[in-house]
Design a protein around this motif. Structure first.
Motif, mmCIF file in Angstrom:
data_model
loop_
_atom_site.group_PDB
_atom_site.id
_atom_site.type_symbol
_atom_site.label_atom_id
_atom_site.label_comp_id
_atom_site.label_asym_id
_atom_site.label_seq_id
_atom_site.Cartn_x
_atom_site.Cartn_y
_atom_site.Cartn_z
ATOM 1 N N PHE A 15 0.963 -1.239 0.072
ATOM 2 C CA PHE A 15 -0.017 -0.054 0.140
ATOM 3 C C PHE A 15 0.798 1.507 0.134
ATOM 4 O O PHE A 15 0.280 2.255 -0.405
ATOM 5 C CB PHE A 15 -0.867 -0.056 1.247
ATOM 6 N N ASP A 16 2.223 1.271 0.241
ATOM 7 C CA ASP A 16 2.930 2.355 0.364
ATOM 8 C C ASP A 16 2.291 3.506 1.105
ATOM 9 O O ASP A 16 2.247 4.235 0.770
ATOM 10 C CB ASP A 16 3.285 2.912 -1.101
ATOM 11 N N PRO A 17 1.956 3.195 2.493
ATOM 12 C CA PRO A 17 1.049 4.182 3.324
ATOM 13 C C PRO A 17 1.893 5.413 3.739
ATOM 14 O O PRO A 17 2.991 5.355 3.791
ATOM 15 C CB PRO A 17 0.676 3.182 4.650
ATOM 16 N N VAL A 18 1.279 6.471 3.916
ATOM 17 C CA VAL A 18 1.663 7.668 4.561
ATOM 18 C C VAL A 18 1.731 7.510 6.107
ATOM 19 O O VAL A 18 2.498 8.094 6.618
ATOM 20 C CB VAL A 18 0.989 8.796 4.045
ATOM 21 N N VAL A 19 0.957 6.845 6.707
ATOM 22 C CA VAL A 19 1.101 6.461 8.001
ATOM 23 C C VAL A 19 0.671 4.863 7.924
ATOM 24 O O VAL A 19 -0.276 4.489 7.626
ATOM 25 C CB VAL A 19 -0.071 7.191 8.658
ATOM 26 N N LEU A 20 1.467 4.272 8.863
ATOM 27 C CA LEU A 20 1.155 2.768 9.138
ATOM 28 C C LEU A 20 1.782 2.667 10.619
ATOM 29 O O LEU A 20 2.674 3.018 10.852
ATOM 30 C CB LEU A 20 1.887 1.853 8.393
ATOM 31 N N THR A 45 -3.617 5.417 3.319
ATOM 32 C CA THR A 45 -2.991 5.428 1.875
ATOM 33 C C THR A 45 -3.999 5.966 0.946
ATOM 34 O O THR A 45 -5.013 5.805 1.060
ATOM 35 C CB THR A 45 -2.552 4.104 1.708
ATOM 36 N N PRO A 46 -3.421 6.613 0.029
ATOM 37 C CA PRO A 46 -4.261 7.245 -1.283
ATOM 38 C C PRO A 46 -4.618 5.880 -1.825
ATOM 39 O O PRO A 46 -5.577 6.107 -2.565
ATOM 40 C CB PRO A 46 -2.946 7.693 -2.111
ATOM 41 N N HIS A 47 -4.010 4.582 -1.888
ATOM 42 C CA HIS A 47 -4.853 3.518 -2.535
ATOM 43 C C HIS A 47 -6.241 3.372 -1.895
ATOM 44 O O HIS A 47 -7.032 2.805 -2.694
ATOM 45 C CB HIS A 47 -3.974 2.170 -2.073
ATOM 46 N N PHE A 48 -6.810 3.872 -0.823
ATOM 47 C CA PHE A 48 -7.784 3.576 -0.436
ATOM 48 C C PHE A 48 -9.074 4.508 -1.089
ATOM 49 O O PHE A 48 -10.152 4.513 -0.697
ATOM 50 C CB PHE A 48 -8.189 3.785 1.159
ATOM 51 N N THR A 81 -8.319 7.241 3.921
ATOM 52 C CA THR A 81 -7.488 8.004 2.976
ATOM 53 C C THR A 81 -6.632 9.125 3.629
ATOM 54 O O THR A 81 -6.864 9.225 4.893
ATOM 55 C CB THR A 81 -8.679 8.416 2.171
ATOM 56 N N PRO A 82 -5.827 9.534 2.941
ATOM 57 C CA PRO A 82 -4.904 10.670 3.646
ATOM 58 C C PRO A 82 -5.800 11.901 4.210
ATOM 59 O O PRO A 82 -5.857 12.435 5.227
ATOM 60 C CB PRO A 82 -4.100 11.248 2.600
ATOM 61 N N SER A 83 -6.801 12.356 3.178
ATOM 62 C CA SER A 83 -7.857 13.370 3.592
ATOM 63 C C SER A 83 -8.613 12.910 4.940
ATOM 64 O O SER A 83 -9.068 13.660 5.846
ATOM 65 C CB SER A 83 -8.655 13.903 2.250
ATOM 66 N N GLU A 84 -9.042 11.926 4.827
ATOM 67 C CA GLU A 84 -10.010 11.484 6.191
ATOM 68 C C GLU A 84 -9.150 11.396 7.405
ATOM 69 O O GLU A 84 -9.589 11.821 8.418
ATOM 70 C CB GLU A 84 -10.555 9.896 5.814
ATOM 71 N N TRP A 85 -7.937 10.920 7.396
ATOM 72 C CA TRP A 85 -6.864 10.789 8.474
ATOM 73 C C TRP A 85 -6.761 12.015 8.773
ATOM 74 O O TRP A 85 -6.880 12.387 10.275
ATOM 75 C CB TRP A 85 -5.791 10.089 8.088
ATOM 76 N N TYR A 88 -9.806 13.691 10.574
ATOM 77 C CA TYR A 88 -10.367 13.204 11.718
ATOM 78 C C TYR A 88 -9.314 12.728 13.078
ATOM 79 O O TYR A 88 -9.653 12.840 14.155
ATOM 80 C CB TYR A 88 -11.343 12.048 11.611
ATOM 81 N N TYR A 89 -8.397 12.275 12.661
ATOM 82 C CA TYR A 89 -7.512 11.471 13.415
ATOM 83 C C TYR A 89 -5.871 11.610 13.719
ATOM 84 O O TYR A 89 -5.225 10.985 14.357
ATOM 85 C CB TYR A 89 -7.623 9.926 13.079
ATOM 86 N N ALA A 90 -5.615 12.503 12.784
ATOM 87 C CA ALA A 90 -4.007 13.042 12.759
ATOM 88 C C ALA A 90 -3.333 13.136 14.228
ATOM 89 O O ALA A 90 -2.455 12.763 14.413
ATOM 90 C CB ALA A 90 -3.798 14.223 12.103
#
Length: 108
Positions: A15-20, A45-48, A81-85, A88-90
């Motif tokens: 997924f090459d996540p921005v947060v994991l 991840t933007p994959h979502f 997704t990055p925008s959701e994260w 709401y949860y950063a």
């Protein structure tokens, strides 16, 4: 290789996540010390993008299917997704639900 490490590496590759954040929560449950059976995964991840929650969970489950089949009792997934994260949860990731345990029963 630790189960935690295998899960983390597979998700990074897929997924090459921005947060994991892969957290072994086994110590919070009725299992022997040092167990690796209960995990929480927070993955951003933007994959979502464009995927419904069920699709995201299925995608993650497919990547760690071997670990689920052999080693994992519980896997709490928090998929964004990055925008959701960032909306709401950063600043405070979500908590996992409490485990009822394999031997604990709900009152009848």
């Amino acid at each position: 290789m630790l189960i935690h490490t295998r899960i983390e590496q597979k998700l990074l590759d897929a997924f090459d996540p921005v947060v994991l954040d892969v957290v072994n929560e086994s110590h919070m449950h009725n299992v022997p010390a040092g167990s690796e059976s209960h995990f929480k995964v927070v993955i951003v991840t933007p994959h979502f993008d464009g995927m419904r929650l069920l699709q995201r969970h299925r995608a993650v489950n497919a990547v760690v299917a071997e670990e689920i089949a052999k080693d994992i009792h519980a896997l709490a997934l928090h998929t964004y997704t990055p925008s959701e994260w960032y909306e709401y949860y950063a600043e405070k990731p979500p908590a996992s639900p409490k485990c009822m345990g394999g031997e604990k029963k709900l009152p009848v």
